[in-house]
Each structure stands twice: as C-alpha cells, then as structure tokens.
Design a protein around this motif. Structure first.
Motif, PDB file in Angstrom:
ATOM      1  N   ASN A 155       0.826  -1.201   0.000  1.00  0.00           N
ATOM      2  CA  ASN A 155       0.000   0.000   0.000  1.00  0.00           C
ATOM      3  C   ASN A 155       0.862   1.254   0.000  1.00  0.00           C
ATOM      4  OD1 ASN A 155      -2.797  -0.872   0.079  1.00  0.00           O
ATOM      5  ND2 ASN A 155      -2.291  -1.793   2.050  1.00  0.00           N
ATOM      6  N   LYS A 156       0.470   2.215  -0.847  1.00  0.00           N
ATOM      7  CA  LYS A 156       1.196   3.465  -0.977  1.00  0.00           C
ATOM      8  C   LYS A 156       0.360   4.569  -0.328  1.00  0.00           C
ATOM      9  CE  LYS A 156       2.927   3.947  -5.022  1.00  0.00           C
ATOM     10  NZ  LYS A 156       3.031   4.268  -6.486  1.00  0.00           N
ATOM     11  N   ILE A 157       0.975   5.331   0.576  1.00  0.00           N
ATOM     12  CA  ILE A 157       0.259   6.363   1.329  1.00  0.00           C
ATOM     13  C   ILE A 157       0.891   7.726   1.089  1.00  0.00           C
ATOM     14  CG2 ILE A 157      -0.393   7.158   3.645  1.00  0.00           C
ATOM     15  CD1 ILE A 157      -0.434   4.232   4.516  1.00  0.00           C
ATOM     16  N   LEU A 158       0.048   8.703   0.775  1.00  0.00           N
ATOM     17  CA  LEU A 158       0.504  10.079   0.592  1.00  0.00           C
ATOM     18  C   LEU A 158       0.298  10.849   1.884  1.00  0.00           C
ATOM     19  CD1 LEU A 158       1.405  12.555  -1.078  1.00  0.00           C
ATOM     20  CD2 LEU A 158      -0.982  12.800  -1.837  1.00  0.00           C
ATOM     21  N   VAL A 159       1.373  11.408   2.411  1.00  0.00           N
ATOM     22  CA  VAL A 159       1.319  12.211   3.641  1.00  0.00           C
ATOM     23  C   VAL A 159       1.482  13.676   3.252  1.00  0.00           C
ATOM     24  CG1 VAL A 159       2.446  12.739   5.838  1.00  0.00           C
ATOM     25  CG2 VAL A 159       2.222  10.354   5.086  1.00  0.00           C
ATOM     26  N   VAL A 160       0.484  14.501   3.599  1.00  0.00           N
ATOM     27  CA  VAL A 160       0.497  15.916   3.225  1.00  0.00           C
ATOM     28  C   VAL A 160       0.444  16.772   4.484  1.00  0.00           C
ATOM     29  CG1 VAL A 160      -0.518  17.672   1.741  1.00  0.00           C
ATOM     30  CG2 VAL A 160      -0.892  15.248   1.216  1.00  0.00           C
ATOM     31  N   ASP A 161       1.527  17.487   4.762  1.00  0.00           N
ATOM     32  CA  ASP A 161       1.586  18.353   5.942  1.00  0.00           C
ATOM     33  C   ASP A 161       2.678  19.395   5.711  1.00  0.00           C
ATOM     34  OD1 ASP A 161       2.127  19.364   8.725  1.00  0.00           O
ATOM     35  OD2 ASP A 161       0.696  17.794   9.243  1.00  0.00           O
ATOM     36  N   ASN A 205       7.462   1.584   9.296  1.00  0.00           N
ATOM     37  CA  ASN A 205       7.573   0.496  10.271  1.00  0.00           C
ATOM     38  C   ASN A 205       6.478  -0.550  10.097  1.00  0.00           C
ATOM     39  OD1 ASN A 205       9.870   1.494  11.482  1.00  0.00           O
ATOM     40  ND2 ASN A 205       8.781   2.554  13.129  1.00  0.00           N
ATOM     41  N   GLU A 206       5.348  -0.122   9.498  1.00  0.00           N
ATOM     42  CA  GLU A 206       4.234  -1.036   9.259  1.00  0.00           C
ATOM     43  C   GLU A 206       4.284  -1.646   7.861  1.00  0.00           C
ATOM     44  OE1 GLU A 206       1.973  -2.006  11.474  1.00  0.00           O
ATOM     45  OE2 GLU A 206       2.977  -0.790  13.005  1.00  0.00           O
ATOM     46  N   GLY A 207       5.337  -1.304   7.099  1.00  0.00           N
ATOM     47  CA  GLY A 207       5.510  -1.896   5.783  1.00  0.00           C
ATOM     48  C   GLY A 207       4.865  -1.144   4.635  1.00  0.00           C
ATOM     49  N   TYR A 208       4.396   0.081   4.894  1.00  0.00           N
ATOM     50  CA  TYR A 208       3.770   0.873   3.829  1.00  0.00           C
ATOM     51  C   TYR A 208       4.820   1.674   3.064  1.00  0.00           C
ATOM     52  CZ  TYR A 208      -0.435  -0.080   6.568  1.00  0.00           C
ATOM     53  OH  TYR A 208      -1.454  -0.697   7.252  1.00  0.00           O
ATOM     54  N   LYS A 209       4.510   1.978   1.820  1.00  0.00           N
ATOM     55  CA  LYS A 209       5.343   2.879   1.034  1.00  0.00           C
ATOM     56  C   LYS A 209       4.808   4.291   1.231  1.00  0.00           C
ATOM     57  CE  LYS A 209       7.193   3.659  -3.614  1.00  0.00           C
ATOM     58  NZ  LYS A 209       7.232   3.178  -5.024  1.00  0.00           N
ATOM     59  N   VAL A 210       5.687   5.277   1.382  1.00  0.00           N
ATOM     60  CA  VAL A 210       5.255   6.636   1.720  1.00  0.00           C
ATOM     61  C   VAL A 210       5.727   7.647   0.680  1.00  0.00           C
ATOM     62  CG1 VAL A 210       5.334   8.472   3.452  1.00  0.00           C
ATOM     63  CG2 VAL A 210       5.297   6.077   4.182  1.00  0.00           C
ATOM     64  N   ILE A 211       4.796   8.524   0.289  1.00  0.00           N
ATOM     65  CA  ILE A 211       5.119   9.684  -0.543  1.00  0.00           C
ATOM     66  C   ILE A 211       4.743  10.908   0.282  1.00  0.00           C
ATOM     67  CG2 ILE A 211       4.676  10.914  -2.697  1.00  0.00           C
ATOM     68  CD1 ILE A 211       3.737   8.278  -3.887  1.00  0.00           C
ATOM     69  N   LYS A 212       5.589  11.941   0.268  1.00  0.00           N
ATOM     70  CA  LYS A 212       5.331  13.125   1.099  1.00  0.00           C
ATOM     71  C   LYS A 212       5.122  14.367   0.241  1.00  0.00           C
ATOM     72  CE  LYS A 212       9.148  12.427   3.452  1.00  0.00           C
ATOM     73  NZ  LYS A 212      10.234  12.617   4.451  1.00  0.00           N
ATOM     74  N   ALA A 213       4.234  15.236   0.732  1.00  0.00           N
ATOM     75  CA  ALA A 213       3.988  16.525   0.083  1.00  0.00           C
ATOM     76  C   ALA A 213       3.897  17.588   1.176  1.00  0.00           C
ATOM     77  CB  ALA A 213       2.698  16.489  -0.729  1.00  0.00           C
ATOM     78  N   SER A 214       4.455  18.769   0.895  1.00  0.00           N
ATOM     79  CA  SER A 214       4.525  19.809   1.927  1.00  0.00           C
ATOM     80  C   SER A 214       3.368  20.804   1.873  1.00  0.00           C
ATOM     81  CB  SER A 214       5.856  20.566   1.799  1.00  0.00           C
ATOM     82  OG  SER A 214       5.961  21.166   0.520  1.00  0.00           O
TER      83      SER A 214
END
Length: 230
Positions: free
Chosen positions: A3-9, A24-33
């Motif tokens: 699962n790929k998760i987008l984090v926006v903050d 740590n839970e095995g997810y793939k992360v993409i970040k946006a500011s």
C-alpha cells in the motif's frame, strides 16, 4: 501489493514522523509539503490512502479534499491541530473518511490507517463483484466493457455519450439538469450558455432510438432536465 500512502503536511517534522510510523508497518510513503504539491503527486501517482493536514499555506486540506473527491474515492484521513467540533464536521462533510487531532498517539494513528485501508479493500472487492450491466428493454449497457448493445448489436457511443447514458440509466427516475450532467461527466464548472449537454443528448437519442424503432429511452422534463424512466 504494498500500500502506498501520501502524507500531506506543511510541517517537516510531522511528515518525517508519520513516515517513520508508516514505514515500520511496511507501507510505502510519498510526502507533500502543501496542497498544491499533493494534487501534483496525485496526478502522477496512484495511492491507497491520503493523510491530509487541514491547515496549510497555498491550498488547505479542505480544498484538497474537495478536488480529490471530484474524481477519486481514495480514503482520506484528516489531521488537524484544532479540536473544535465544527472543524471535524467540516472535514468529514468535505469528503474525508476519518479525522484525528494533533497531538495523537502513534498507535491510534496506525489503527485508523489500517481501518481505512481495510474498509477500502473490502469496498473495492464488492464493487468488482457487482454487476455493472443495466438492461432497459432491448438496450443493454455494460459499464465494465464500456459497451452498449441493442438486441445484441453494438451501438457506437463516444466516451462522453456513454458516461451520460450510464449516469441516467443507473439513476432511473431521477431528473438531472444540464448542469448536473455537465459537472458529473465533464467535471468542470457549467456555464448557463453552454449547450454541450443538449448536443450530446441529441446524438445519444439519435443513436439509441433509431435502433429501437423510435422507442424513447431518454425523456425530457421541460424546464428541468433529463431522465430515464424506471
């Protein structure tokens, strides 16, 4: 599939912290500011969950949520430093699926993420099993194949024409104004002088009715809009 998760903050510390939790839970992360960057990411990447801060510069989370909901059902978990009930209500009514207030417990955050992903997984499985075929007399509309047939003979419709026909057929008895149809099919703002829907409706009727011996399928409710009877 991972699962790929987008984090926006807009706070780098928060983005980095959430990334650690999710990795740590095995997810793939993409970040946006910020919101604008998030929309750019979503135009290029397919994600399974969006973690979205409400208060951000340039474009806030509420606006991002509205834009996402025009075309996507991707689960959205809202983040906010505020705890007033109205902020929570606004976030949910905009289209968010859940809401968590900063500061939050890492365990609670992960539990909410997993719950949203699990709910989305089962929803998508249900959608895959659902019969997307609509039959009206000799007219058959197959959404999964994007195919329209009358007495087993294919009727060639453009993508827009198909979407309009399927919208009306899947909501039989409901009247749609030209503005309703334009906003749902074109996903753009409708202008009063726009006759695009009328032109498309005329073409659909010509193609359908000539193959059904003149039988009317789409009915005009004068002064209101269009519908397909129950």
């Amino acid at each position: 599939m991972q699962n790929k998760i987008l984090v926006v903050d807009d706070e780098k510390e928060i983005r980095d912290l959430l990334e650690i939790y999710l990795l740590n839970e095995g997810y793939k992360v993409i970040k946006a500011s910020n919101g604008e960057e998030a929309i750019e990411v979503l135009e290029k990447e397919s994600v399974q969950l969006i973690v979205l801060d409400i208060m951000m510069p340039k474009m806030d989370g509420i606006e991002v949520c509205k834009i996402v909901r025009r075309t996507m059902n991707t689960p959205i978990l809202m983040l906010s430093a505020k705890c007033e009930d109205m902020d929570k209500i606004q976030g949910i009514m905009t289209g968010a699926d859940d809401y968590i207030t900063k500061p939050f417990n890492p365990l609670e955050f992960i539990v909410r993420v997993k719950a949203l992903l699990r709910r989305a997984y089962y929803f998508n499985k249900t959608e895959e099993k659902r019969d997307n075929t609509i039959t009206i007399d000799s007219l058959r509309i197959d959404k999964s194949k994007h195919l329209v047939t009358i007495e087993d003979k294919e009727v060639t419709l453009t993508s827009r024409e198909f979407d309009i026909l399927y919208l009306l057929a899947s909501n039989r008895g409901k009247v749609f104004t030209s503005e309703d149809i334009f906003s749902k099919v074109w996903k753009e703002q409708y202008f009063q002088s726009n006759n695009t829907v009328m032109v498309h409706m005329s073409r659909i009727r010509d193609k359908i009715e000539k193959n059904m011996n003149g039988t009317k399928v789409i009915h005009t409710v004068w002064g209101v809009g269009y519908k397909i009877e129950k």
